[in-house]
Scaffold this active site. Structure first.
Site, short mmCIF file in Angstrom:
data_model
loop_
_atom_site.label_atom_id
_atom_site.label_comp_id
_atom_site.label_asym_id
_atom_site.label_seq_id
_atom_site.Cartn_x
_atom_site.Cartn_y
_atom_site.Cartn_z
N LYS A 37 0.83 -1.21 0.00
CA LYS A 37 0.00 0.00 0.00
C LYS A 37 0.86 1.26 0.00
CE LYS A 37 0.60 1.24 4.60
NZ LYS A 37 1.15 2.41 5.16
N GLY A 76 7.25 1.13 5.41
CA GLY A 76 5.95 1.82 5.49
C GLY A 76 5.01 1.42 4.38
N MET A 77 5.23 0.24 3.79
CA MET A 77 4.37 -0.19 2.68
C MET A 77 3.56 -1.45 3.03
SD MET A 77 6.90 0.54 -0.48
CE MET A 77 5.59 0.19 -1.65
N GLY A 107 4.36 -4.43 4.33
CA GLY A 107 4.86 -5.75 3.90
C GLY A 107 4.39 -6.89 4.79
N GLY A 108 4.58 -6.74 6.09
CA GLY A 108 4.18 -7.81 7.01
C GLY A 108 2.67 -7.99 7.01
N SER A 109 1.94 -6.88 6.93
CA SER A 109 0.47 -6.95 6.92
C SER A 109 -0.02 -7.63 5.65
CB SER A 109 -0.13 -5.55 6.99
OG SER A 109 0.33 -4.90 8.14
N ASP A 133 -2.80 -2.45 9.37
CA ASP A 133 -2.84 -2.44 7.91
C ASP A 133 -3.38 -3.74 7.31
OD1 ASP A 133 -1.85 0.13 7.71
OD2 ASP A 133 0.24 -0.52 7.59
#
Ligand code: ATP
Length: 306
Positions: free
Chosen positions: A12, A110-111, A113-115, A153
């Site tokens: 995102k 902040g993109m 990744g883990g979510s 997220d």
């Protein structure tokens, strides 16, 4: 036959990131406009040997090694946490699983990744329990409610597209998809930035304002998209990492319609009108030693793959 389930989920960017004053629980409410990008994590799930627990293998060929190495493969990985939560929701023990994560989203950029991995896992395990245990699948809304308690997220990564996120970003209101493709260049800093530190500096700067009403937005072109991009945390991020100010200006000088810190940073996201120009600038930055990726949006939420 061994069950093998493949899923994917998007990265995102925050097109709008408005942040309110800190609350009694220590969190800041946000009003965010999310766009899902075609930078997708791929997760493959297979049944593991009895008693083996969950084993996680992470790999990727587009990110520097340090990103792959920074992903935990034990029970602190978000995919493990959502697997445990979904199994517990059904009153089951966490199954023995072998997971393969093909990582494309930079870690701690902040993109989400883990979510994104967690969202891909929820969709995969939902399918696994259906195939193996005959359990009715949870809806996306139900998976989002389950995921929200483990990562703000995760719900957006389940829905994808274009959406408003409020509270901590986990309360999602889906918006109609953009009817055009947007071209993104993402500059990933080699230096980390602590999210709590950015919020603390934001508090010190005292830049609070009323949240905008994002629900009636009409976005018909990249230019209109560029005009609405804002991030309340950007001044705080710039004051902690002044070099990002120069990067933002450089990207706009090189032809970006708009360049902006993504979320709390340190990733800087730049929107381009033309895909060719976007890719040219990425090549230029990479040749100068700045790690830059390109992608497009919108992209679908977490889904099963063939
Ligand atoms: P967000 O945008 O949601 O704030 P992020 O993209 O900045 O998150 P992540 O890539 O999700 O950050 O990683 C943050 C930290 O979470 C990592 O440093 C890592 O220790 C931990 N982590 C747990 N599970 C994962 C996972 N599946 N992938 C990446 N990091 C994970």
């Amino acid at each position: 036959m061994t069950t093998l389930i493949r899923t994917s989920a998007p990265a995102k960017v925050n097109l709008v990131f408005e942040v309110g004053a800190i609350q009694a629980d220590g969190y800041h409410p946000v009003n965010s406009l999310f766009l899902a990008l075609n930078l997708r994590e791929e997760l493959t799930l297979a049944a593991g040997d009895t008693g083996s627990g969950i084993s996680i293998y992470v790999h990727g060929d587009t990110l520097p090694d340090r990103h792959i190495q920074a992903v935990p493969t034990d029970d602190t990985n978000l995919v493990y946490k959502v697997a445990h939560a979904l199994a517990a929701h059904h009153g089951l023990a966490t199954p023995d699983l072998q997971l393969d994560i093909h990582k494309r989203i930079p870690v701690a950029g902040g993109m989400a990744g883990g979510s994104s991995d967690a969202a891909a896992m929820l969709v995969a395990l939902n399918e696994f329990f259906f195939q193996e245990n005959g359990i009715s699948k949870l809806s996306t809304d139900e998976l989002a409610r389950l995921g929200a308690s483990l990562g703000s997220d995760i719900p957006f990564c389940l829905y994808g597209g274009l959406a408003i996120g409020t509270n901590r970003g986990e309360q999602i209101q889906e918006l109609p998809d953009l009817q055009f493709e947007s071209n993104w260049l993402l500059c990933i800093s080699s230096q980390g930035l602590s999210t709590p530190l950015v919020f603390h500096r934001f508090d010190e700067l005292d830049l609070f304002h009323e949240f905008s009403d994002l629900s009636a937005l009409q976005i018909n072109s990249s230019e209109e998209l560029a005009n609405l991009m804002t991030n309340d945390l950007e001044p705080a991020t710039f004051s902690l990492m002044p070099a990002l100010t120069g990067l933002k200006s450089k990207l706009e000088e090189l032809g970006a319609l708009k360049a902006m810190v993504s979320g709390s940073g340190p990733t800087v996201a730049a929107l381009f009108e033309s895909r060719g120009r976007c890719e040219d600038v990425a090549r230029l930055l990479n040749s100068e030693g700045i790690f830059a990726l390109t992608s497009t949006g919108p992209s679908a939420g977490a889904r099963l793959e063939a």
